[in-house]
Design an enzyme around this catalytic site. Structure first.
Site, PDB file in Angstrom:
ATOM      1  N   THR A 158       0.828  -1.207   0.000  1.00 32.36           N
ATOM      2  CA  THR A 158       0.000   0.000   0.000  1.00 32.36           C
ATOM      3  C   THR A 158       0.862   1.256   0.000  1.00 32.36           C
ATOM      4  O   THR A 158       1.834   1.359   0.743  1.00 32.36           O
ATOM      5  CB  THR A 158      -0.910   0.036   1.245  1.00 32.36           C
ATOM      6  OG1 THR A 158      -1.705  -1.147   1.283  1.00 32.36           O
ATOM      7  CG2 THR A 158      -1.813   1.258   1.218  1.00 32.36           C
ATOM      8  N   HIS A 191       5.242   5.254   0.869  1.00 34.37           N
ATOM      9  CA  HIS A 191       4.918   3.844   1.038  1.00 34.37           C
ATOM     10  C   HIS A 191       4.470   3.635   2.485  1.00 34.37           C
ATOM     11  O   HIS A 191       5.158   4.033   3.423  1.00 34.37           O
ATOM     12  CB  HIS A 191       6.137   2.968   0.731  1.00 34.37           C
ATOM     13  CG  HIS A 191       5.785   1.560   0.366  1.00 34.37           C
ATOM     14  ND1 HIS A 191       5.080   0.724   1.201  1.00 34.37           N
ATOM     15  CD2 HIS A 191       6.033   0.845  -0.759  1.00 34.37           C
ATOM     16  CE1 HIS A 191       4.914  -0.448   0.614  1.00 34.37           C
ATOM     17  NE2 HIS A 191       5.482  -0.406  -0.584  1.00 34.37           N
ATOM     18  N   HIS A 192       3.319   2.987   2.633  1.00 34.03           N
ATOM     19  CA  HIS A 192       2.765   2.812   3.975  1.00 34.03           C
ATOM     20  C   HIS A 192       3.573   1.834   4.820  1.00 34.03           C
ATOM     21  O   HIS A 192       3.447   1.807   6.052  1.00 34.03           O
ATOM     22  CB  HIS A 192       1.317   2.323   3.870  1.00 34.03           C
ATOM     23  CG  HIS A 192       0.449   2.736   5.005  1.00 34.03           C
ATOM     24  ND1 HIS A 192       0.933   3.369   6.131  1.00 34.03           N
ATOM     25  CD2 HIS A 192      -0.903   2.595   5.211  1.00 34.03           C
ATOM     26  CE1 HIS A 192      -0.068   3.594   6.968  1.00 34.03           C
ATOM     27  NE2 HIS A 192      -1.180   3.141   6.436  1.00 34.03           N
ATOM     28  N   ALA A 193       4.423   1.045   4.178  1.00 33.68           N
ATOM     29  CA  ALA A 193       5.251   0.108   4.941  1.00 33.68           C
ATOM     30  C   ALA A 193       6.219   0.833   5.859  1.00 33.68           C
ATOM     31  O   ALA A 193       6.566   0.335   6.938  1.00 33.68           O
ATOM     32  CB  ALA A 193       6.023  -0.807   3.991  1.00 33.68           C
ATOM     33  N   THR A 203       6.060   4.600   6.377  1.00 31.46           N
ATOM     34  CA  THR A 203       5.587   5.863   6.954  1.00 31.46           C
ATOM     35  C   THR A 203       4.085   5.864   7.170  1.00 31.46           C
ATOM     36  O   THR A 203       3.332   5.246   6.417  1.00 31.46           O
ATOM     37  CB  THR A 203       5.941   7.065   6.049  1.00 31.46           C
ATOM     38  OG1 THR A 203       5.327   6.890   4.775  1.00 31.46           O
ATOM     39  CG2 THR A 203       7.438   7.202   5.886  1.00 31.46           C
TER      40      THR A 203
END
Length: 215
Positions: free
Chosen positions: A25, A188-190, A192
């Site tokens: 995501t 990138h949600h991984a 932040t």
């Protein structure tokens, strides 16, 4: 310098796995920041707006290792320093080339390096204006100074593990006595979350408001 992250004790380990493996995501957010005092500070000086913007954005991203994360040799880690990779526009044929300037914590040194790069490589056509390839710690930060946008999103068509943020500024405009600059962040949600965005924006605004301390 690239620093390996020990994932066995990394607070984000499960979050990183989920948003990079189970449900990859990313997200984009666009906000307006007040650059009134920044413009006032550099007015009638040798300093230009665009390198000031590049420097301030890079400086404040590096306050948070989450924005500096990357994969190297299959391992997760973060860089001590980021290098801004930006577009150099060619007025004659309306194309652009990518350039980069090594960051320095001293704004005046960085501005000098930027101006030297522009003088030496600014008129070179092609996707890369400078010789070689961008450094491995280079992240994308640029501007679309002709468009006053309320949203901007970067879309990649490759499934590559890329965790640096991409940042784009639009055309600044006046509103309620302030000069506002739209800034879009694609992350990138991984690595932040909204908290990191909030901290970055607050710190960036503080530097814009007090830029005189750097010149």
């Amino acid at each position: 310098m690239f620093n390996l992250i020990d994932r066995t004790c990394w607070p984000r380990n499960q979050v990183f796995w989920y948003f990079s493996e189970a449900a990859p995501t990313g997200y984009s957010i666009t906000v307006e920041v007040d650059i009134s005092k920044l413009l006032e500070t550099i007015k009638e000086t040798e300093y230009r707006f665009f390198p000031s913007y590049l420097w301030a954005v890079t400086k404040n991203l590096m306050n948070h290792t989450e924005f500096c994360c990357a994969i190297k040799d299959g391992a997760v880690g973060y860089y001590d320093k980021l290098t801004p990779l930006y577009a150099s526009f060619h007025e004659d044929n309306h194309t652009f080339s990518l350039m980069w300037t090594e960051y320095d914590s001293d704004f005046r040194t960085f501005h000098k390096r930027y101006m030297e790069d522009k003088k030496m490589y600014g008129n070179i056509k092609g996707i890369l204006a400078k010789p070689g390839v961008p450094p491995e710690n280079a992240y994308t930060v640029s501007a679309v100074p002709w468009v006053e946008f309320s949203h901007f999103a970067v879309h990649s068509y490759e499934n590559k593990p890329y965790y640096f943020p991409s940042i784009e500024a639009g055309k600044y405009h006046e509103k309620d006595g302030k000069v506002l600059l739209p800034i879009s962040l694609t992350c990138h949600h991984a690595t932040t979350d909204g908290w990191h965005i909030k901290c970055f924006l607050e710190e960036l605004q503080k530097d814009f408001d007090n830029f005189e301390m750097y010149i």
